[in-house]
Design an enzyme around this catalytic site. Sequence first.
Site, short mmCIF file in Angstrom:
data_model
loop_
_atom_site.label_atom_id
_atom_site.label_comp_id
_atom_site.label_asym_id
_atom_site.label_seq_id
_atom_site.Cartn_x
_atom_site.Cartn_y
_atom_site.Cartn_z
N ASP A 127 0.88 -1.15 0.04
CA ASP A 127 0.07 -0.10 -0.15
C ASP A 127 1.03 1.23 -0.04
O ASP A 127 1.90 1.41 0.77
CB ASP A 127 -0.83 0.13 1.13
CG ASP A 127 -2.07 1.01 0.97
OD1 ASP A 127 -3.31 0.70 1.03
OD2 ASP A 127 -1.88 2.14 1.21
N ASN A 176 -12.89 -3.09 2.96
CA ASN A 176 -13.66 -2.00 2.89
C ASN A 176 -14.83 -2.18 1.83
O ASN A 176 -14.36 -2.20 0.60
CB ASN A 176 -12.86 -0.66 2.91
CG ASN A 176 -12.12 -0.43 4.11
OD1 ASN A 176 -12.56 -0.90 5.13
ND2 ASN A 176 -11.16 0.23 3.89
N HIS A 184 -10.06 -5.15 -3.18
CA HIS A 184 -8.84 -5.26 -2.68
C HIS A 184 -8.92 -5.88 -1.16
O HIS A 184 -9.83 -5.32 -0.47
CB HIS A 184 -8.14 -4.26 -2.75
CG HIS A 184 -8.63 -3.06 -2.32
ND1 HIS A 184 -9.64 -2.30 -3.27
CD2 HIS A 184 -8.67 -2.33 -1.16
CE1 HIS A 184 -10.03 -1.24 -2.34
NE2 HIS A 184 -9.30 -1.33 -1.16
N HIS A 234 -7.02 -5.75 1.98
CA HIS A 234 -5.96 -5.20 2.87
C HIS A 234 -5.42 -6.32 3.86
O HIS A 234 -6.09 -7.03 4.52
CB HIS A 234 -6.43 -4.22 3.86
CG HIS A 234 -6.75 -2.91 3.25
ND1 HIS A 234 -6.13 -1.55 2.96
CD2 HIS A 234 -7.99 -2.48 2.49
CE1 HIS A 234 -6.86 -0.79 2.25
NE2 HIS A 234 -8.01 -1.11 2.07
P1 AMP Z 1 -9.70 1.46 0.14
O1 AMP Z 1 -9.87 2.86 1.00
O2 AMP Z 1 -10.14 0.33 1.16
O3 AMP Z 1 -10.40 1.62 -1.21
O4 AMP Z 1 -8.04 1.18 -0.03
C1 AMP Z 1 -7.52 1.90 -0.87
C2 AMP Z 1 -6.03 1.90 -0.81
O5 AMP Z 1 -5.36 1.94 -2.01
C3 AMP Z 1 -5.50 2.69 0.31
O6 AMP Z 1 -5.03 2.24 1.52
C4 AMP Z 1 -4.72 3.75 -0.51
O7 AMP Z 1 -3.61 4.06 0.34
C5 AMP Z 1 -4.10 2.58 -1.66
N1 AMP Z 1 -3.82 3.12 -2.73
C6 AMP Z 1 -4.08 4.08 -3.47
N2 AMP Z 1 -3.27 4.27 -4.59
C7 AMP Z 1 -2.20 3.52 -4.58
C8 AMP Z 1 -1.20 3.29 -5.26
N3 AMP Z 1 -0.98 3.88 -6.38
N4 AMP Z 1 -0.20 2.28 -5.04
C9 AMP Z 1 -0.77 1.41 -3.86
N5 AMP Z 1 -1.70 1.62 -3.00
C10 AMP Z 1 -2.32 2.89 -3.40
#
Ligand code: AMP
Length: 119
Positions: free
Chosen positions: A35, A92, A105, A107
């Site tokens: 992340d 989420n 995704h 986490h």
């Molecule tokens: P969510 O809020 O559950 O949709 O999680 C999205 C996650 O994607 C967040 O924890 C962000 O920090 C992560 N994220 C966003 N852009 C990127 C990226 N380019 N590379 C890796 N993680 C990312």
Amino acid sequence: MAGEPQADCLFCKIVSGEVPATVVRETPTTLAFRDINPQAPTHVLVIPKVHYPDAATLAGAEPGVAADLLREAAEVAAMDKIDASGFRIVFNTGAGAGQTVFHTHAHVLGGRGLQWPPG
Ligand code: AMP
Ligand code: ZN
């Protein structure tokens, strides 16, 4: 068509290689990468290569890939040696729950004490 790449989806762009990511594992159906804004010493996202907006929709459409995702989450935990200490797999689902990227995704979080219930 269901599962097809979406032009405006960040994680589809990571799958295609258009956007770079720190990839830690790949299988024919999944990709795992760190992340960009880690919330724990281990914070890895495991995604299906196919596009579905959330985990439940993926499970309904392609249950085998949903199982692959869970298996890979465990592999990530073993790789980062947080399997013995405990880790959390979070999906989420919906903006109200903090989902910001609408491509399924998991986490995988660990390497520190984890509060329950989460915020
Ligand atoms: P969510 O809020 O559950 O949709 O999680 C999205 C996650 O994607 C967040 O924890 C962000 O920090 C992560 N994220 C966003 N852009 C990127 C990226 N380019 N590379 C890796 N993680 C990312
Ligand atoms: Zn996508």
